[in-house]
Design a protein around this motif. Structure first.
Motif, PDB file in Angstrom:
ATOM      1  N   VAL A  77       0.864  -1.179   0.000  1.00 36.73           N
ATOM      2  CA  VAL A  77       0.000   0.000   0.000  1.00 36.73           C
ATOM      3  C   VAL A  77       0.902   1.231   0.000  1.00 36.73           C
ATOM      4  CG1 VAL A  77      -1.802   1.265   1.217  1.00 36.73           C
ATOM      5  CG2 VAL A  77      -1.795  -1.251   1.245  1.00 36.73           C
ATOM      6  N   LEU A  84       3.194   2.458   2.968  1.00 29.91           N
ATOM      7  CA  LEU A  84       2.562   2.461   4.282  1.00 29.91           C
ATOM      8  C   LEU A  84       2.633   1.089   4.936  1.00 29.91           C
ATOM      9  CD1 LEU A  84      -0.641   4.521   3.368  1.00 29.91           C
ATOM     10  CD2 LEU A  84       1.558   5.353   4.231  1.00 29.91           C
ATOM     11  N   HIS A 142      -0.408  -1.633  13.668  1.00 32.92           N
ATOM     12  CA  HIS A 142      -0.029  -1.205  12.320  1.00 32.92           C
ATOM     13  C   HIS A 142      -0.453  -2.174  11.224  1.00 32.92           C
ATOM     14  CE1 HIS A 142       2.290   0.698   9.148  1.00 32.92           C
ATOM     15  NE2 HIS A 142       2.847  -0.471   8.867  1.00 32.92           N
ATOM     16  N   PRO A 145      -4.469  -2.940  10.867  1.00 40.17           N
ATOM     17  CA  PRO A 145      -5.249  -1.740  10.515  1.00 40.17           C
ATOM     18  C   PRO A 145      -5.003  -1.201   9.110  1.00 40.17           C
ATOM     19  CG  PRO A 145      -4.392  -1.541  12.747  1.00 40.17           C
ATOM     20  CD  PRO A 145      -3.737  -2.745  12.144  1.00 40.17           C
ATOM     21  N   ILE A 146      -3.902  -1.599   8.467  1.00 39.67           N
ATOM     22  CA  ILE A 146      -3.647  -1.128   7.100  1.00 39.67           C
ATOM     23  C   ILE A 146      -4.828  -1.434   6.186  1.00 39.67           C
ATOM     24  CG2 ILE A 146      -2.240  -1.558   5.029  1.00 39.67           C
ATOM     25  CD1 ILE A 146       0.164  -1.873   6.845  1.00 39.67           C
ATOM     26  N   TYR A 148      -7.852  -1.108   6.597  1.00 41.55           N
ATOM     27  CA  TYR A 148      -8.938  -0.130   6.673  1.00 41.55           C
ATOM     28  C   TYR A 148      -8.500   1.296   6.342  1.00 41.55           C
ATOM     29  CZ  TYR A 148     -11.470  -3.967   8.783  1.00 41.55           C
ATOM     30  OH  TYR A 148     -12.073  -5.183   8.991  1.00 41.55           O
ATOM     31  N   ARG A 149      -7.275   1.466   5.921  1.00 40.43           N
ATOM     32  CA  ARG A 149      -6.845   2.800   5.523  1.00 40.43           C
ATOM     33  C   ARG A 149      -7.499   3.180   4.204  1.00 40.43           C
ATOM     34  NH1 ARG A 149      -1.205   4.787   7.687  1.00 40.43           N
ATOM     35  NH2 ARG A 149      -1.914   6.496   6.333  1.00 40.43           N
ATOM     36  N   THR A 150      -7.781   4.454   4.052  1.00 39.66           N
ATOM     37  CA  THR A 150      -8.435   4.905   2.821  1.00 39.66           C
ATOM     38  C   THR A 150      -7.552   4.623   1.596  1.00 39.66           C
ATOM     39  OG1 THR A 150      -7.525   7.131   3.201  1.00 39.66           O
ATOM     40  CG2 THR A 150      -9.765   6.699   3.981  1.00 39.66           C
ATOM     41  N   GLU A 151      -6.229   4.647   1.800  1.00 42.44           N
ATOM     42  CA  GLU A 151      -5.316   4.394   0.681  1.00 42.44           C
ATOM     43  C   GLU A 151      -5.421   2.955   0.173  1.00 42.44           C
ATOM     44  OE1 GLU A 151      -3.400   7.525   3.341  1.00 42.44           O
ATOM     45  OE2 GLU A 151      -4.433   5.609   3.602  1.00 42.44           O
ATOM     46  N   THR A 152      -5.846   2.050   1.046  1.00 43.28           N
ATOM     47  CA  THR A 152      -5.939   0.645   0.670  1.00 43.28           C
ATOM     48  C   THR A 152      -7.164   0.361  -0.180  1.00 43.28           C
ATOM     49  OG1 THR A 152      -4.893   0.121   2.802  1.00 43.28           O
ATOM     50  CG2 THR A 152      -5.851  -1.722   1.607  1.00 43.28           C
TER      51      THR A 152
END
Length: 272
Positions: A77, A84, A142, A145-146, A148-152
């Motif tokens: 990501v 990230l 870390h 939770p990646i 659910y990041r908007t970037e993912t």
């Protein structure tokens, strides 16, 4: 004769997972079932990769069965040219009809009874740099939770997936070694991952017996179950010199102890 890669694969499949209650770690264990027992004839292990990366390759081989469909592996990501993090695997379980974000770990730990805290706080890597508590905290804060990041979301969109529809699970395989003379029933851990003991240099005299022979496997073979009969072993004096040289370089080493053609143990020698 079984190849070393096949032996590593068998060892990987047979390595137990660490068991956590929900308060210790909120993600459930991934149950790897209905896997191929033999590596494909054209299987190749990439050169010059770390042991952890080798375990990911073996996991990929295990998942290449009729039950699972690998949708993504090591999905990085990236946002604004900065990485990230990455998702180890996204896998579809065709039997359960579930799509899983799977993180995987393979570790070797020494149990340190002198440390305070729970059993999680007492598991440290062979070279005293790698703590289970630190690893779990990193996974919780870390790695998972990646997803659910908007970037993912954009990456998942290319796979026609949404984060909220994915089940998040962990495969945390580990081998645990106890200090010499420490009783297994005094350890508050599932007994399955306990594979042997760790020894300081002076404690290796415990093995100075005429009917024992020894072998120091390469790090890639640490995952393997000890191989009987075909292994070229050393007598204690030669083994001791090799171990002593490694420990002077501050490198803990696994070693196999052969008591007979049918009985073998694996342990660690440590420099600290």
């Amino acid at each position: 004769m079984i190849s070393s890669l096949q032996q590593q694969y068998i060892g990987f499949l047979n390595t137990p997972q660490l068991l956590f209650n929900p308060d210790e770690f909120p993600y459930s264990n991934f149950q790897l079932t209905e896997v191929r027992e033999n590596l494909p004839k054209d299987f190749k292990m990439p050169d010059s990769i770390r042991l952890g990366q080798r375990m990911e390759v073996l996991m990929e081989a295990a998942l290449s069965s009729h039950r699972y469909q690998i949708l993504s592996k090591n999905l990085q990501v990236i946002a604004k040219k900065q990485t990230l993090g990455e998702l180890d695997f996204i896998v579809k379980d065709l039997t359960l009809k579930k799509t899983i974000h799977l993180e995987m770990v393979y570790k070797f730990y020494f149990y340190r009874p002198e440390l305070t805290g729970s059993w999680i706080d007492k598991l440290i890597g062979p070279n005293a740099k790698d703590a289970l508590r630190f690893k779990l905290n990193k996974l919780k804060s870390h790695q998972f939770p990646i997803l659910y990041r908007t970037e993912t979301a954009n990456y998942l969109k290319t796979l026609d997936l949404k984060a909220e529809k994915l089940l998040q699970q962990m495969s945390f395989k580990a081998q645990i070694y106890l200090p010499l003379n420490h009783k297994i029933n005094e350890v508050e851990i599932s007994k399955d991952p306990i594979q042997g003991f760790y020894f300081r240099l002076e404690e290796l005299e415990f093995f100075n017996k005429t009917d024992f022979s020894f072998y120091i496997p390469s790090k890639n073979d640490w995952v393997s179950a000890p191989i009987l009969k075909t292994t070229q072993t050393d007598r204690f004096s030669v083994f001791y010199k090799k171990i002593n040289a490694a420990l002077k370089e501050q490198r803990s080493c696994m070693f196999w102890v052969f008591e007979s053609d049918t009985k073998v143990q694996r342990h660690f020698a440590t420099w600290w």
